[in-house]
Scaffold this active site. Structure first.
Site, PDB file in Angstrom:
ATOM      1  N   CYS A 183      -2.151  -1.469  -2.268  1.00  0.00           N
ATOM      2  CA  CYS A 183      -2.575  -2.537  -1.344  1.00  0.00           C
ATOM      3  C   CYS A 183      -2.869  -3.606  -1.920  1.00  0.00           C
ATOM      4  O   CYS A 183      -1.979  -4.608  -2.204  1.00  0.00           O
ATOM      5  CB  CYS A 183      -3.959  -1.750  -0.898  1.00  0.00           C
ATOM      6  SG  CYS A 183      -4.424  -2.417   0.870  1.00  0.00           S
ATOM      7  N   ARG A 207      -4.850  -5.627  12.412  1.00  0.00           N
ATOM      8  CA  ARG A 207      -4.793  -4.873  11.223  1.00  0.00           C
ATOM      9  C   ARG A 207      -4.122  -3.559  11.506  1.00  0.00           C
ATOM     10  O   ARG A 207      -4.183  -3.119  12.300  1.00  0.00           O
ATOM     11  CB  ARG A 207      -6.450  -4.493  10.885  1.00  0.00           C
ATOM     12  CG  ARG A 207      -6.706  -4.225   9.582  1.00  0.00           C
ATOM     13  CD  ARG A 207      -8.230  -4.010   9.302  1.00  0.00           C
ATOM     14  NE  ARG A 207      -8.622  -3.640   7.807  1.00  0.00           N
ATOM     15  CZ  ARG A 207      -8.553  -4.599   6.900  1.00  0.00           C
ATOM     16  NH1 ARG A 207      -8.514  -5.805   7.202  1.00  0.00           N
ATOM     17  NH2 ARG A 207      -8.889  -4.173   5.651  1.00  0.00           N
ATOM     18  N   HIS A 232      -3.334   4.437   0.776  1.00  0.00           N
ATOM     19  CA  HIS A 232      -4.346   4.850   0.090  1.00  0.00           C
ATOM     20  C   HIS A 232      -4.273   6.409   0.407  1.00  0.00           C
ATOM     21  O   HIS A 232      -3.352   6.921   1.008  1.00  0.00           O
ATOM     22  CB  HIS A 232      -5.688   4.343   0.643  1.00  0.00           C
ATOM     23  CG  HIS A 232      -5.648   2.706   0.453  1.00  0.00           C
ATOM     24  ND1 HIS A 232      -6.054   2.451  -0.715  1.00  0.00           N
ATOM     25  CD2 HIS A 232      -5.866   1.890   1.470  1.00  0.00           C
ATOM     26  CE1 HIS A 232      -6.199   1.034  -0.482  1.00  0.00           C
ATOM     27  NE2 HIS A 232      -5.723   0.537   0.950  1.00  0.00           N
TER      28      HIS A 232
HETATM   29 ZN   LIG Z   1      -5.696  -1.412   2.184  1.00  0.00          ZN
END
Ligand SMILES: [Zn+2]
Lengths: 263, 438
Positions: free
Chosen positions: A96, A134, A213
């Site tokens: 990320c 997002r 993640h």
């Molecule tokens: Zn992330």
């Protein structure tokens, strides 16, 4: 001869969002179970990196303020050594924020693009208006064929490993790959690098970036072993080096559950 | 504003609540508040302003418990009539719905105190309307990772809320680095609730533990002793309103260190409202934990009876602390129930930020994993335990795990259950408990 592996955890006190340390818990345990002597060294703010001191870098993601703060430190105290190491084939895993930071530009929470470390040729931009704000949710991807082929050579005894990686993504930055960088995988469910490209993650030499993640490595033990294997092969200059097979019943059960439920 | 204006609006809201209830479309909690808040934004202020004392409690963990504890304490005062919103109904529409429900036909509210649980991001939006006399912030942790993204933003929102109420007294967790700095640069009188350092250093705060500035006001808990039934004894000392507080024998029936902070918060607020320490402690003893916060459910079949003790886990901090509590339990029987619905957080990464390694010091009889992400939980355990206790059962169906655990446990045994929010609701339902407690 027992193998030894040194892992450098970059900015553990600044970049530690969303279970990223889970990746280190897994690397450490799997090494222990395979009889590899594993040392994890933190390397943080105000410490100077020396090349040739590590076999494996890990960098997670952080909050905006922290990410901005480390960029200057990275350029001044880490850049040279890490670039030299990764060019020489040392393994680097960025998740990320840690993935975005390795590129030419990355994105802060206010949508502003900032200069990254420029070690791999990827750029992260703000989402355009026609793109979801997002990218968030479970992510199921198919590993690219070159990586998958190499992954299968890691074990001493051939074994059946999934072609998939599973995780959870949560990012607004849209990452685009430049020349010389291969996508790590093709998206099956979720977004990955950006809302339109259908690819997830990046590979350049032994530098790997991913938006996963979840944490990434616990449910993808084959990917964890692959990274350990690549690091040892470089360190011991032995392209035929292989790893023993661990019993990954729980890991693959959790992996398969995500593939079935969220694809 | 003209009180007469309120009457048709109140009538409408009450009618709507009734209609929703009669038609079976829910208990009518949020919708009236939503509609009234949207079309008549002045109503919230008009209603709250009738209540002389308003306390707002916010923060990541312990809002509900602090609110319930404070209500229990205030109930000791003979004249007090306390209004509180229901657990979880802590957005502005939930608060407004409760006020509408409690008001009479002409919009009158006959209460002396309002003790409101307020969701973190909601505080700055309603602070100016509800004008709290006291604002308490329990702690600030990363919670439900995908809900807001960034804890820094939450901290800023709460500070913005406080800044809108310059005369409010502020009660904060004095050990938590994030809450203890909330009023820096503001004029608000601030009271710091802390544990003696030998306990506080075990708590999973983000960043360096705050150290109290000498001369600052607040309460500190010392001699903390967690009993085998998970009740907690402690002593309290400190200064509130420049008067010394010393309470050698405080007790909370809620398990664990978090609840000591909650109890301190309740004692401090009571003190600020003119209720003495002895009354506060008596009130705390009447407090019953809200569902999921240490509550015990019993299952009986023939002569066999097994107790299930529920400890809600909602983020790495509460998970790690619950595990810390279980270290002293002999022959621990444990169910970990992990769902990934929206209210639990859809990303289970937080399991890896939770210190399951603390179980290595526990005396484990058996562990069962259940819930939608039972298999993720089993992987986490496999990597946490130095000596894995053999294959760890991971069964998605909570019903089956209840049956299995009942079979495995002996009569009179207590099984500890650490569920995420929706897993807790499901567990209680399967045990024959409905949602409406309080
Ligand atoms: Zn992330």
């Amino acid at each position: 001869m027992p193998y030894a592996l040194t892992i450098t955890h970059l900015y553990p006190d600044y970049l530690n969002l969303y279970g990223d340390t889970g990746n280190l818990i897994v690397l450490r345990r799997r090494c222990q179970w395979m009889g590899i002597d594993c040392t994890v060294k933190p390397l943080t703010m105000e410490e100077v990196a020396q090349s040739g001191q590590t076999d494996f870098y890990f960098m997670g993601g952080g909050q905006d303020m922290d990410q901005v703060a480390i960029v200057n430190d990275f350029h001044q105290l880490k850049h040279e050594a890490i670039q030299a190491d990764t060019e020489a084939g040392v393994v680097f895993l960025g998740v990320c924020g840690g993935y975005q930071l390795m590129g030419n530009t990355f994105l802060m929470g206010n949508g502003e693009e900032t200069q990254g470390l420029g070690i791999i040729n990827v750029s992260t931009r703000a989402p355009s208006t026609d793109v979801k704000q997002r990218c968030i949710g479970n992510l199921v991807v198919e590993i690219n064929s070159a990586v998958y082929a190499e992954m299968q050579t890691i074990y001493a005894t051939p074994r059946k490993i999934p072609r998939t990686l599973v995780g959870f993504e949560n990012h607004s930055g849209q990452t685009y790959l430049g020349n010389g960088v291969e996508p790590l995988a093709k998206t099956i469910a979720g977004f990955g690098n950006n809302a339109t490209a259908e690819y997830e993650g990046a590979r350049y030499k032994n530098v790997f970036g991913s938006y996963m993640h979840g944490s990434l490595l616990p449910k993808n033990p084959h990917f964890a072993d692959y990274l350990i294997g690549l690091a040892l092969r470089r360190k011991y200059a032995d392209v035929n080096l292989t790893l023993p097979t661990l019993t990954d019943t729980e890991e693959f059960a959790a992996h398969e559950f995500v593939v079935q439920r969220y694809r | 504003m003209n009180q007469l204006l309120l009457i048709p609006i109140i009538a409408f809201a009450k009618l709507l609540t009734l209609a929703l209830r009669v038609s079976g479309r829910g208990s009518g909690t949020a919708l009236p508040g939503y509609l009234v808040g949207r079309y008549f934004p002045f109503v919230l202020k008009a209603l709250v302003s009738q209540i002389p004392v308003v306390v707002a409690i916010t923060g990541t963990n312990g809002k509900t418990t602090s609110q319930t504890m404070l209500s229990a304490v205030l109930d000791q005062a003979p004249q007090a009539k306390v209004l509180r919103n229901k657990a979880g109904a802590n957005l502005s529409q939930g608060i407004l719905s409760e006020l509408l429900k409690q008001s009479n036909a002409v919009g009158r509210l006959d209460f002396t105190h309002a003790v409101l649980e307020v969701e973190e991001a909601t505080l700055p939006r309603i602070a100016r309307l509800i004008k709290p006399n006291i604002i308490a912030v329990t702690n600030l942790y990363r919670d439900q990772l995908d809900a807001y993204g960034e804890i820094d933003r939450t901290e800023k929102l709460i500070r913005d809320g406080i800044a809108q109420c310059p005369t409010a007294a502020v009660v904060v967790n004095g050990d938590d680095p994030r809450t203890s700095r909330l009023t820096q640069g503001l004029d608000n009188a601030t009271y710091f609730m802390s544990l003696a350092p030998e306990y506080a250093r075990f708590l999973p705060y983000e960043g360096k533990l705050n150290s109290r500035i000498p001369g600052s006001q607040g309460l500190e808990a010392t001699n903390i002793h967690i009993n085998e039934d998970l009740t907690t004894d402690f002593s309290v000392q400190g200064q509130i309103n420049h008067e010394t507080v010393h309470l050698p024998q405080a007790k909370t029936v809620s398990p664990g260190f978090f609840h000591v902070y909650n109890a301190l918060t309740a004692i401090a607020i009571a003190n600020l409202l003119g209720i003495d320490g002895a009354t506060a402690i008596a009130g705390l003893k009447t407090f019953k934990p809200a569902f999921g916060r240490g509550e015990i459910l019993t299952r009986q079949q023939g002569d066999k009876q097994v107790n299930y003790r529920l400890l809600l886990v909602k983020n790495p901090a509460s998970f790690s602390l619950s595990l810390e509590l279980l270290r002293n339990i002999p022959a621990l029987k444990l169910i970990l129930a992990i769902n990934d619905n929206t209210a639990d957080g859809k990303d289970v990464s937080w399991l890896w930020d939770s210190e399951l390694e603390r179980l290595n010091q526990a005396n484990i009889d058996w562990i069962l994993c259940t819930g939608i992400r039972a298999k993720d939980m089993a992987v986490r355990l496999k990597y946490a335990l130095d000596v894995p206790p053999g294959p760890i059962p991971a069964e998605e169906s909570i019903r089956q795990i209840i049956d299995l655990s009942f079979k495995e446990a002996g009569s009179g045994d207590t099984v500890f259950v650490l569920p995420t929010y929706t897993a807790m609701l499901e567990f209680r339902k399967l045990m024959g408990k409905t949602l409406d407690v309080v």
